[in-house]
Design an enzyme around this catalytic site. Structure first.
Site, PDB file in Angstrom:
ATOM      1  N   ASP A 127       0.486  -1.428   0.027  1.00 56.21           N
ATOM      2  CA  ASP A 127      -0.163  -0.042  -0.024  1.00 56.21           C
ATOM      3  C   ASP A 127       1.134   1.234  -0.114  1.00 56.21           C
ATOM      4  O   ASP A 127       1.950   1.477   0.859  1.00 56.21           O
ATOM      5  CB  ASP A 127      -0.639   0.052   1.097  1.00 56.21           C
ATOM      6  CG  ASP A 127      -1.829   1.193   1.350  1.00 56.21           C
ATOM      7  OD1 ASP A 127      -3.232   0.321   1.027  1.00 56.21           O
ATOM      8  OD2 ASP A 127      -1.928   2.165   1.135  1.00 56.21           O
ATOM      9  N   HIS A 150     -10.289  -5.629  -2.673  1.00 55.07           N
ATOM     10  CA  HIS A 150      -8.602  -5.944  -2.123  1.00 55.07           C
ATOM     11  C   HIS A 150      -8.645  -6.361  -0.790  1.00 55.07           C
ATOM     12  O   HIS A 150      -9.845  -5.163   0.222  1.00 55.07           O
ATOM     13  CB  HIS A 150      -8.230  -4.284  -2.641  1.00 55.07           C
ATOM     14  CG  HIS A 150      -9.035  -3.334  -2.096  1.00 55.07           C
ATOM     15  ND1 HIS A 150      -9.315  -2.808  -2.391  1.00 55.07           N
ATOM     16  CD2 HIS A 150      -8.724  -2.310  -1.404  1.00 55.07           C
ATOM     17  CE1 HIS A 150      -9.922  -1.000  -2.232  1.00 55.07           C
ATOM     18  NE2 HIS A 150      -9.313  -1.659  -0.675  1.00 55.07           N
ATOM     19  N   HIS A 198      -7.212  -5.997   2.756  1.00 52.32           N
ATOM     20  CA  HIS A 198      -5.657  -4.895   3.522  1.00 52.32           C
ATOM     21  C   HIS A 198      -5.123  -6.388   4.388  1.00 52.32           C
ATOM     22  O   HIS A 198      -6.270  -6.809   4.827  1.00 52.32           O
ATOM     23  CB  HIS A 198      -5.985  -4.053   4.480  1.00 52.32           C
ATOM     24  CG  HIS A 198      -6.504  -2.627   3.560  1.00 52.32           C
ATOM     25  ND1 HIS A 198      -6.275  -1.533   2.980  1.00 52.32           N
ATOM     26  CD2 HIS A 198      -7.760  -2.864   2.899  1.00 52.32           C
ATOM     27  CE1 HIS A 198      -6.897  -0.356   2.474  1.00 52.32           C
ATOM     28  NE2 HIS A 198      -7.892  -1.441   2.671  1.00 52.32           N
TER      29      HIS A 198
HETATM   30  P1  AMP Z   1     -10.082   1.772   0.812  1.00 52.90           P
HETATM   31  O1  AMP Z   1     -10.028   3.141   1.084  1.00 52.90           O
HETATM   32  O2  AMP Z   1     -10.310   0.000   1.319  1.00 52.90           O
HETATM   33  O3  AMP Z   1     -10.681   1.157  -1.265  1.00 52.90           O
HETATM   34  O4  AMP Z   1      -8.703   1.574   0.042  1.00 52.90           O
HETATM   35  C1  AMP Z   1      -7.745   1.481  -0.474  1.00 52.90           C
HETATM   36  C2  AMP Z   1      -6.106   1.461  -0.285  1.00 52.90           C
HETATM   37  O5  AMP Z   1      -5.739   1.722  -1.415  1.00 52.90           O
HETATM   38  C3  AMP Z   1      -5.669   2.446   0.118  1.00 52.90           C
HETATM   39  O6  AMP Z   1      -5.159   2.431   1.281  1.00 52.90           O
HETATM   40  C4  AMP Z   1      -4.326   3.570  -0.460  1.00 52.90           C
HETATM   41  O7  AMP Z   1      -3.383   3.608  -0.187  1.00 52.90           O
HETATM   42  C5  AMP Z   1      -3.986   2.088  -1.579  1.00 52.90           C
HETATM   43  N1  AMP Z   1      -3.976   2.564  -2.979  1.00 52.90           N
HETATM   44  C6  AMP Z   1      -4.705   3.685  -3.709  1.00 52.90           C
HETATM   45  N2  AMP Z   1      -3.803   3.541  -4.689  1.00 52.90           N
HETATM   46  C7  AMP Z   1      -2.096   2.913  -4.567  1.00 52.90           C
HETATM   47  C8  AMP Z   1      -1.582   2.631  -5.689  1.00 52.90           C
HETATM   48  N3  AMP Z   1      -1.384   3.104  -6.646  1.00 52.90           N
HETATM   49  N4  AMP Z   1      -0.285   1.754  -5.135  1.00 52.90           N
HETATM   50  C9  AMP Z   1      -0.998   1.051  -3.905  1.00 52.90           C
HETATM   51  N5  AMP Z   1      -1.989   1.049  -3.266  1.00 52.90           N
HETATM   52  C10 AMP Z   1      -2.830   2.193  -3.344  1.00 52.90           C
END
Ligand code: AMP
Length: 113
Positions: A30, A99, A101
Site C-alpha cells: 500500500d 482488495h 488489506h
Molecule cells: P480502501 O480505502 O479500503 O478502498 O483502500 C484503498 C487503498 O489503496 C488505500 O489504502 C490506498 O492507500 C491504496 N492505494 C491507492 N492507490 C494505490 C497505488 N497506486 N498503489 C498502492 N496502494 C494504493
C-alpha cells in the site's frame, strides 16, 4: 475495467511494489501504509467489492485468502495480523476493485473505528 486503477496495476500499466503475483492474484504494498506491513491482495479480475462475491467468483476469493496467509507466514507475522476489506461508502472503500488489506507488525484494536 478501463478506468480502474487496480486493473491497471494488475495489468502492469501502473507500477506497484509487488509482494506476490500469479495468473489470478496480485499482492502489492500500500502507498499509504497503516501498519509496518500493509499489503493489498487483489484478484486481477475486476470485482467491485465484497458485495459482489457469489458462486461465480468465490473460488477466486478463496485463493486471495490463501495468498494472504502465505504472505503472512513468509513475512513472519506470527504474532497476528489483520485482513480487512472495506465495502461501500460507509466502510470507507475508496478504490472500487475488491482488495484485502493485509496488516501486521503492530497491535490492533477491536472494534475497528
Ligand atoms: P480502501 O480505502 O479500503 O478502498 O483502500 C484503498 C487503498 O489503496 C488505500 O489504502 C490506498 O492507500 C491504496 N492505494 C491507492 N492507490 C494505490 C497505488 N497506486 N498503489 C498502492 N496502494 C494504493
Amino acid at each position: 475495467m478501463a478506468d480502474c486503477i487496480f486493473c491497471k496495476i494488475a495489468a502492469g500499466e501502473i507500477p506497484s511494489n509487488k509482494a506476490y503475483e500469479d495468473d489470478k492474484v496480485l499482492a502489492f504494498y500500500d502507498l499509504d501504509p497503516q501498519a509496518p506491513t500493509h499489503i493489498l491482495v487483489i484478484p486481477k479480475e475486476h470485482i467491485k467489492s465484497a458485495a459482489e462475491i457469489d458462486e461465480t467468483n468465490s473460488a477466486l476469493i478463496a485463493h486471495v485468502f490463501e495468498v494472504a496467509a502465505k504472505l503472512a507466514k513468509e513475512l513472519g507475522l506470527d504474532n497476528g495480523f489483520r485482513v480487512v476489506t472495506n465495502c461501500g461508502e460507509s466502510a470507507g472503500q475508496s478504490v472500487h476493485h475488491i482488495h484485502f488489506h493485509l496488516l501486521g507488525g503492530r497491535d490492533f484494536t477491536w472494534p475497528p473505528g
